[in-house]
Design a protein around this motif. Structure first.
Motif, PDB file in Angstrom:
ATOM      1  N   PRO A 446       6.255  -5.553  -0.536  1.00  0.00           N
ATOM      2  CA  PRO A 446       5.051  -5.337  -1.348  1.00  0.00           C
ATOM      3  C   PRO A 446       3.783  -5.596  -0.539  1.00  0.00           C
ATOM      4  CG  PRO A 446       6.669  -6.634  -2.565  1.00  0.00           C
ATOM      5  CD  PRO A 446       7.158  -6.544  -1.146  1.00  0.00           C
ATOM      6  N   PRO A 447       2.714  -4.863  -0.817  1.00  0.00           N
ATOM      7  CA  PRO A 447       1.439  -5.101  -0.138  1.00  0.00           C
ATOM      8  C   PRO A 447       0.811  -6.394  -0.647  1.00  0.00           C
ATOM      9  CG  PRO A 447       1.155  -3.448  -1.847  1.00  0.00           C
ATOM     10  CD  PRO A 447       2.625  -3.745  -1.782  1.00  0.00           C
ATOM     11  N   PRO A 448      -0.283  -6.858  -0.028  1.00  0.00           N
ATOM     12  CA  PRO A 448      -0.943  -8.086  -0.492  1.00  0.00           C
ATOM     13  C   PRO A 448      -1.378  -7.987  -1.951  1.00  0.00           C
ATOM     14  CG  PRO A 448      -1.766  -7.434   1.663  1.00  0.00           C
ATOM     15  CD  PRO A 448      -0.912  -6.307   1.175  1.00  0.00           C
ATOM     16  N   ALA A 449      -1.584  -9.147  -2.569  1.00  0.00           N
ATOM     17  CA  ALA A 449      -1.922  -9.202  -3.992  1.00  0.00           C
ATOM     18  C   ALA A 449      -3.197  -8.437  -4.320  1.00  0.00           C
ATOM     19  CB  ALA A 449      -2.045 -10.662  -4.437  1.00  0.00           C
ATOM     20  N   ASP A 450      -4.220  -8.507  -3.445  1.00  0.00           N
ATOM     21  CA  ASP A 450      -5.472  -7.814  -3.746  1.00  0.00           C
ATOM     22  C   ASP A 450      -5.296  -6.299  -3.720  1.00  0.00           C
ATOM     23  OD1 ASP A 450      -5.052  -7.815  -1.024  1.00  0.00           O
ATOM     24  OD2 ASP A 450      -7.158  -8.052  -0.489  1.00  0.00           O
ATOM     25  N   THR A 451      -4.392  -5.815  -2.852  1.00  0.00           N
ATOM     26  CA  THR A 451      -4.112  -4.377  -2.825  1.00  0.00           C
ATOM     27  C   THR A 451      -3.374  -3.955  -4.084  1.00  0.00           C
ATOM     28  OG1 THR A 451      -4.011  -4.369  -0.401  1.00  0.00           O
ATOM     29  CG2 THR A 451      -2.976  -2.520  -1.543  1.00  0.00           C
ATOM     30  N   GLY A 457      -5.661  -1.660 -11.008  1.00  0.00           N
ATOM     31  CA  GLY A 457      -6.926  -1.829 -11.706  1.00  0.00           C
ATOM     32  C   GLY A 457      -7.943  -0.727 -11.481  1.00  0.00           C
ATOM     33  N   GLY A 458      -7.590   0.316 -10.746  1.00  0.00           N
ATOM     34  CA  GLY A 458      -8.517   1.428 -10.544  1.00  0.00           C
ATOM     35  C   GLY A 458      -9.446   1.245  -9.358  1.00  0.00           C
ATOM     36  N   GLY A 459      -9.061   0.390  -8.423  1.00  0.00           N
ATOM     37  CA  GLY A 459      -9.895   0.161  -7.248  1.00  0.00           C
ATOM     38  C   GLY A 459      -9.830   1.276  -6.223  1.00  0.00           C
ATOM     39  N   PHE A 460      -8.822   2.142  -6.326  1.00  0.00           N
ATOM     40  CA  PHE A 460      -8.704   3.277  -5.406  1.00  0.00           C
ATOM     41  C   PHE A 460      -9.197   4.543  -6.096  1.00  0.00           C
ATOM     42  CE2 PHE A 460      -5.692   0.382  -3.392  1.00  0.00           C
ATOM     43  CZ  PHE A 460      -6.043   0.532  -2.060  1.00  0.00           C
ATOM     44  N   ASP A 461      -9.833   5.407  -5.324  1.00  0.00           N
ATOM     45  CA  ASP A 461     -10.328   6.667  -5.866  1.00  0.00           C
ATOM     46  C   ASP A 461      -9.247   7.740  -5.897  1.00  0.00           C
ATOM     47  OD1 ASP A 461     -13.293   6.066  -6.142  1.00  0.00           O
ATOM     48  OD2 ASP A 461     -12.933   5.512  -4.057  1.00  0.00           O
ATOM     49  N   ALA A 462      -8.316   7.677  -4.953  1.00  0.00           N
ATOM     50  CA  ALA A 462      -7.248   8.680  -4.892  1.00  0.00           C
ATOM     51  C   ALA A 462      -6.048   8.089  -4.181  1.00  0.00           C
ATOM     52  CB  ALA A 462      -7.717   9.940  -4.161  1.00  0.00           C
ATOM     53  N   VAL A 463      -4.887   8.696  -4.441  1.00  0.00           N
ATOM     54  CA  VAL A 463      -3.661   8.319  -3.734  1.00  0.00           C
ATOM     55  C   VAL A 463      -2.953   9.602  -3.334  1.00  0.00           C
ATOM     56  CG1 VAL A 463      -2.425   8.076  -5.931  1.00  0.00           C
ATOM     57  CG2 VAL A 463      -1.470   7.059  -3.861  1.00  0.00           C
ATOM     58  N   LEU A 464      -2.461   9.644  -2.107  1.00  0.00           N
ATOM     59  CA  LEU A 464      -1.737  10.810  -1.600  1.00  0.00           C
ATOM     60  C   LEU A 464      -0.248  10.511  -1.598  1.00  0.00           C
ATOM     61  CD1 LEU A 464      -3.858  11.981   1.480  1.00  0.00           C
ATOM     62  CD2 LEU A 464      -4.032  12.696  -0.891  1.00  0.00           C
ATOM     63  N   PHE A 465       0.510  11.289  -2.344  1.00  0.00           N
ATOM     64  CA  PHE A 465       1.962  11.143  -2.347  1.00  0.00           C
ATOM     65  C   PHE A 465       2.562  12.267  -1.504  1.00  0.00           C
ATOM     66  CE2 PHE A 465       1.262   8.850  -6.481  1.00  0.00           C
ATOM     67  CZ  PHE A 465       1.731   7.623  -6.033  1.00  0.00           C
ATOM     68  N   THR A 466       3.288  11.886  -0.460  1.00  0.00           N
ATOM     69  CA  THR A 466       3.820  12.871   0.482  1.00  0.00           C
ATOM     70  C   THR A 466       5.308  13.128   0.294  1.00  0.00           C
ATOM     71  OG1 THR A 466       4.141  11.089   2.091  1.00  0.00           O
ATOM     72  CG2 THR A 466       2.070  12.302   2.191  1.00  0.00           C
ATOM     73  N   SER A 467       5.922  12.467  -0.662  1.00  0.00           N
ATOM     74  CA  SER A 467       7.332  12.704  -0.982  1.00  0.00           C
ATOM     75  C   SER A 467       7.646  11.986  -2.285  1.00  0.00           C
ATOM     76  CB  SER A 467       8.251  12.170   0.124  1.00  0.00           C
ATOM     77  OG  SER A 467       8.182  10.748   0.181  1.00  0.00           O
ATOM     78  N   SER A 468       8.764  12.348  -2.900  1.00  0.00           N
ATOM     79  CA  SER A 468       9.180  11.669  -4.121  1.00  0.00           C
ATOM     80  C   SER A 468       9.463  10.193  -3.871  1.00  0.00           C
ATOM     81  CB  SER A 468      10.427  12.350  -4.698  1.00  0.00           C
ATOM     82  OG  SER A 468      10.119  13.655  -5.171  1.00  0.00           O
ATOM     83  N   SER A 469       9.978   9.894  -2.688  1.00  0.00           N
ATOM     84  CA  SER A 469      10.296   8.498  -2.386  1.00  0.00           C
ATOM     85  C   SER A 469       9.037   7.649  -2.288  1.00  0.00           C
ATOM     86  CB  SER A 469      11.107   8.403  -1.084  1.00  0.00           C
ATOM     87  OG  SER A 469      10.389   8.926   0.007  1.00  0.00           O
ATOM     88  N   THR A 470       7.904   8.239  -1.828  1.00  0.00           N
ATOM     89  CA  THR A 470       6.678   7.446  -1.768  1.00  0.00           C
ATOM     90  C   THR A 470       6.188   7.118  -3.180  1.00  0.00           C
ATOM     91  OG1 THR A 470       5.283   9.430  -1.588  1.00  0.00           O
ATOM     92  CG2 THR A 470       5.931   8.353   0.463  1.00  0.00           C
ATOM     93  N   VAL A 471       6.421   8.017  -4.128  1.00  0.00           N
ATOM     94  CA  VAL A 471       6.060   7.732  -5.521  1.00  0.00           C
ATOM     95  C   VAL A 471       6.901   6.573  -6.049  1.00  0.00           C
ATOM     96  CG1 VAL A 471       5.930   8.631  -7.872  1.00  0.00           C
ATOM     97  CG2 VAL A 471       5.411  10.137  -5.935  1.00  0.00           C
ATOM     98  N   ARG A 472       8.212   6.727  -5.917  1.00  0.00           N
ATOM     99  CA  ARG A 472       9.112   5.697  -6.452  1.00  0.00           C
ATOM    100  C   ARG A 472       8.869   4.345  -5.781  1.00  0.00           C
ATOM    101  NH1 ARG A 472      12.757  10.212  -6.234  1.00  0.00           N
ATOM    102  NH2 ARG A 472      13.364   9.596  -4.120  1.00  0.00           N
ATOM    103  N   ASN A 473       8.701   4.368  -4.468  1.00  0.00           N
ATOM    104  CA  ASN A 473       8.559   3.100  -3.751  1.00  0.00           C
ATOM    105  C   ASN A 473       7.210   2.435  -4.033  1.00  0.00           C
ATOM    106  OD1 ASN A 473      11.079   3.395  -2.679  1.00  0.00           O
ATOM    107  ND2 ASN A 473      10.394   4.142  -0.694  1.00  0.00           N
TER     108      ASN A 473
END
Length: 556
Positions: A446-451, A457-473
């Motif tokens: 897992p990434p750090p708690a603040d990440t 909490g909506g701190g990121f503007d966008a997320v790029l998913f490059t495979s189904s496994s990146t979504v699940r993980n």
């Protein structure tokens, strides 16, 4: 005799190899470092840099470089959050007396840094050889990134003022002239500087621009006049603020008018300017994608969701690599950058290099994999001309011909979770396939708690998913992204997985390519920006939107 002072040999304590480079790191954008600066950093033994500069220059130095920490000796400045650093000269002297090559990095240009000038004089007095590598000065670079030209065809005068040290005479001279004034000050002192100019004779309606965090993706610029700047910053809720000590560059003069800046603000008008974009991929694979996102003005944040580990039973891979050398295969097919990495590491373990591929045809599933092979010293013979996938590779793969193909076997190093599409297709074309697990993919820590909190909490503007496994993980190790976050997926299968996890997909890449995906997100951002401007609304980032706001699905 050194042109900068006595020869080093006149001082027995100094080694002939000791040398200092005073280096300008520019206003903040790492891309503004000069070629000579990069060369000097690459050969440095010791790097003495202020905290706001270290991140810009550290990546160009060797891993073994020493980076002694500067000590804050001015308690009053430290309390205000603006440490004044005075022990740099001592650190430089100590290092160079040990015969080491020292780089002393400062913000902007060393010629405009008073402390650097004093340190140069100290080196000259001690007979220490030094050189100066100029940098892009803050007072020049920041206005350029803000879209504020300092001169026009009429060639008006330009005056540079440091508000911290400016005398009454300086304010009087600048205020009485019609020169463009470039003022270095702090956010909470801008209004006071404007007042000084008005008191000295400048008209209150003289245009003014104020830029904070110039040349970085945190840059913000406000346009006002000398008489309205205090009100503008208050209405923008910029002041009062505990961050009022932040340095800014203010430009006073007709060339900072709003009409011109609307046309010339090239940096802040980038399609993803200031967007914090989550890149949930393996650490090794995220660099080029992050570079592309930065070119669109985004701030990429890499969160590994997949870790790559060696296979549990390496014997099969060892036999296949030996067979590669002994002529067992006609082809080797690489379906990922990680497969290239796995074979390369095994080669290095055996003392082999790219010459071992002589006489073997090499296939790569796509451009990134092909680039990894070229970096290894291998030019692939086959890259899909259409879709960059296993199916696309099969479209171009030649059938086995016993007349032209002396060997009928293909070596396929792959991940432990790879599909059987390519294997089945090659067999159908008449080839024998050694389907070998070259590496395992496992869920990352897992990434750090603040990440994690920023993701949920909506701190990121966008997320790029490059495979189904990146979504699940990602959902598994960090939680589901907030509903204001723009979701971008590399293809229909990935989008389906995202929707199964309760995510609304906003951007769908037109092709299964990470670079096409980043470009699609940039197009989405550009359309969003234009829609806001046409509606007369302020341009905001998705993370600044009201929580729970409805979003429309957009496919590109």
């Amino acid at each position: 005799m050194s042109p900068t002072g006595p020869a080093a040999s006149d001082f027995p304590a100094l080694s002939a190899q000791g040398h200092v480079t005073f280096l300008g790191a520019g206003p903040g954008d790492p891309g503004l470092l000069t070629l000579r600066a990069v060369e000097a950093l690459a050969s440095a033994d010791v790097l003495v840099a202020e905290p706001d500069v270290l991140g810009v220059v550290r990546c160009h130095a060797r891993a073994s470089v020493s980076t002694p920490e500067l000590t804050v000796v001015d308690a009053q400045s430290a309390a205000a959050g603006v440490p004044v650093l005075r022990d740099a000269a001592n650190l430089v002297m100590e290092a160079v007396r040990g015969g080491r090559r020292v780089v002393r990095a400062v913000s902007g240009d060393p010629g405009l840094d008073g402390n650097a000038g004093a340190e140069m004089l100290a080196c000259a007095a001690a007979g220490i050889p030094f050189e100066v590598v100029p940098g892009v000065a803050n007072v020049v670079g920041v206005p350029a990134y803000a879209g504020v030209p300092l001169r026009d065809a009429q060639g008006a005068d330009v005056r540079f003022v440091d508000a911290r040290t400016a005398s009454d005479r300086c304010w009087t001279e600048v205020g009485a002239s019609d020169a463009t004034a470039v003022i270095s000050t702090t956010l909470d002192s801008v209004a006071a500087a404007a007042g000084e100019l008005v008191s000295a004779g400048r008209k209150p309606d003289t245009p003014l621009t104020v830029t904070v965090a110039g040349t970085t993706t945190r840059q913000r610029t406000w346009t006002a006049t000398l008489g309205t700047i205090a009100q503008v910053l208050k209405q923008a809720k910029v002041l009062p603020s505990p961050e009022g000590h932040r340095p800014v560059i203010a430009v006073v003069g007709e060339r900072s008018s709003a009409a011109q800046r609307d046309q010339l603000a090239w940096f802040e008008s980038k399609p993803l300017f200031g967007w914090k974009v989550l890149v949930p991929r393996t650490k090794e694979q995220s660099a080029s994608l992050s570079d592309q996102l930065r070119s669109y003005g985004a701030v990429p944040h890499e969160v590994p969701t997949i870790a790559v580990e060696p296979p549990r039973t390496p014997q099969q891979m060892e036999r296949a690599v030996k067979g590669l050398v002994t002529g067992r295969y006609e082809w080797i097919a690489f379906t990922s950058v990680n497969a290239v990495k796995a074979v390369r590491e095994k080669f290095e373990e055996y003392g082999l290099d790219a010459r071992a591929f002589a006489g073997i045809k090499v296939a790569a599933v796509g451009e990134q994999t092909a680039a990894a092979l070229v970096d290894f010293g291998v030019k692939p013979d086959l890259v899909p001309s259409g879709e960059q996938s296993a199916a696309g590779l099969l479209e171009d793969w030649p059938p086995y011909d016993p007349v032209f193909d002396p060997i009928d076997r293909v070596f396929l190093p792959r991940a432990d979770i790879a599909t059987e599409t390519l294997v089945a297709g090659l067999i159908e074309l008449g080839w024998e396939v050694d389907d070998v697990t070259a590496y395992r993919t496992v869920r990352a820590s897992p990434p750090p708690a603040d990440t994690r909190e920023a993701i949920k909490g909506g701190g990121f503007d966008a997320v790029l998913f490059t495979s189904s496994s990146t979504v699940r993980n990602l959902v598994g190790i960090a939680g589901k992204p907030h509903n204001v976050t723009v979701i971008a997926c590399i293809g229909p299968a990935t989008a389906k997985t995202a929707e199964e996890h309760g995510l609304r997909v906003d951007v769908l890449s037109p092709e299964p390519s990470v670079h096409k995906l980043a470009a699609a997100l940039a197009e989405f951002g550009a359309r969003r920006r234009e829609a806001a401007k046409e509606a007369g609304d302020p341009v905001t980032r998705p993370s600044e939107r009201r929580p729970g706001a409805r979003r429309r699905r957009t496919t590109t």
